[in-house]
Design a protein around this motif. Structure first.
Motif: not given
Length: 363
Positions: A39-45
């Motif tokens: 289920g991961f969806k970026g963008p990432l901080t």
């Protein structure tokens, strides 16, 4: 008039920019998460939590969700320390039976992703309280928080560890002898000055272990600030920082959680804090005796003998842990700016451990 020193709550709460020594390729991590985190969806901080003495801990934020990453610190490490793979295993198993441990997503043993092994789990939203006197709360609320802390640890010690796949998570039996040996070795490997009390304890403790070989999953560092409380209710919703967990003696674990009742004030706690001189009745916090009774009722024990031995052992163990931090300060791998200050507590902790050993009969 000088400004008051910041409280533990102020020092350790929240996040900060990632320390230079703990930076990594965030793009590489994002690619890894896209492939391995359901289920991961970026963008990432990425930011770093201020707490987390031993294993650097990061908040990973996306537009729709927050995660937590725990990693081995970079640099020279003691053997068997920073076992994030073990943390991952125990949290995953306990979460599967509804125990308050975060949901885990993946364990990455490939050092090429961020430089060291790491795992990713849910960010559990709630309150991390760093002050054991729980300032600003009603007495009845304080009592309930201590009740839930007690109940959560008792529940851990009653878990059927074989049934949830943790039968090989440690060696049943001889827990204290093995722990005393482990922390003695860590102390000797990290020693920065001679402390005669530590030498005496390393000799006396192994010869005086109580004869009771109960076994359970033990957390190893169970205290208020290693739990997350519900945002508004006095209820533990997650237990964190399982780095020292293993199969061990439940009374070693429980008596460690009693340390704040006997810890001298002025910050020698090595993280456990101190409520030794507080008016507990007025605050609504259980006394040492009341807290022990709560636990014994929940775990079907008639009482706890040999408390002086257990307190001596726990002060010794804390001294060993903090000496490890002192060694990492010396080697430049300590992950917290508070590590140096904690390292200065080794001698007073050793002296306190020897005092309890004397009460238990040491000469």
């Amino acid at each position: 008039m000088t400004d008051a020193a910041p409280s533990r709550q102020e020092q350790f709460s929240g996040t900060k920019e990632v320390a230079d020594t703990h930076k990594f390729d965030e793009k590489r991590l994002e690619e890894y998460m896209a492939a391995h985190v359901e289920g991961f969806k970026g963008p990432l901080t990425v930011s770093q939590f201020k707490g987390g003495q031993s294993n650097p801990t990061y908040q990973l934020k996306t537009p729709s969700k927050k995660y937590v990453l725990r990693r081995k610190p970079p640099g020279k490490l003691l053997p068997s320390a920073h076992a994030v793979d073990r943390e991952y295993k125990v949290i995953t198993a306990l979460h599967s039976i509804g125990y308050p441990a975060p949901r885990t997503y993946c364990l990455c043993e490939d050092d090429s992703v961020i430089g060291t092994m790491f795992y990713i789990m849910d960010m559990v939203e709630g309150r991390v309280l760093w002050e054991p006197l729980l300032p600003g709360m009603e007495p009845a609320t304080r009592w309930k928080i201590y009740e839930t802390l007690n109940d959560t640890l008792a529940r851990l010690h009653m878990v059927d560890y074989e049934k949830i796949g943790l039968g090989d998570f440690g060696k049943p039996g001889n827990y204290f002898a093995r722990q005393i040996s482990r922390w003695s070795k860590q102390y000797v490997a990290s020693v920065t000055e001679s402390i005669p009390e530590m030498d005496r304890l390393m000799e006396w403790l192994p010869e005086n272990v109580p004869q009771d070989d109960s076994t359970s999953v033990v957390h190893g560092d169970y205290r208020l600030d290693n739990t997350i409380l519900h945002p508004t209710e006095p209820k533990v919703i997650a237990v964190l920082d399982w780095e020292l967990s293993t199969l061990g003696h439940p009374l070693g674990d429980f008596t460690y959680s009693l340390m704040q009742w006997v810890m001298p004030g002025q910050g020698t706690g090595g993280g456990t804090g101190s409520i030794q001189t507080a008016d507990l009745k007025a605050l609504g916090i259980p006394t040492l005796e009341q807290y022990i009774q709560m636990y014994c009722e929940r775990t079907n024990r008639p009482g706890i003998e040999n408390l002086d031995f257990y307190f001596s052992y726990n002060f010794f163990r804390l001294a060993g842990i903090l000496q490890g931090i002192a060694g990492r300060v010396r080697d430049g791998t300590a992950s917290s700016e508070h590590a140096k200050q904690m390292a200065q507590n080794v001698r007073p902790l050793a002296q306190e451990a020897w005092t309890y050993a004397q009460r238990a009969g040491a000469k």
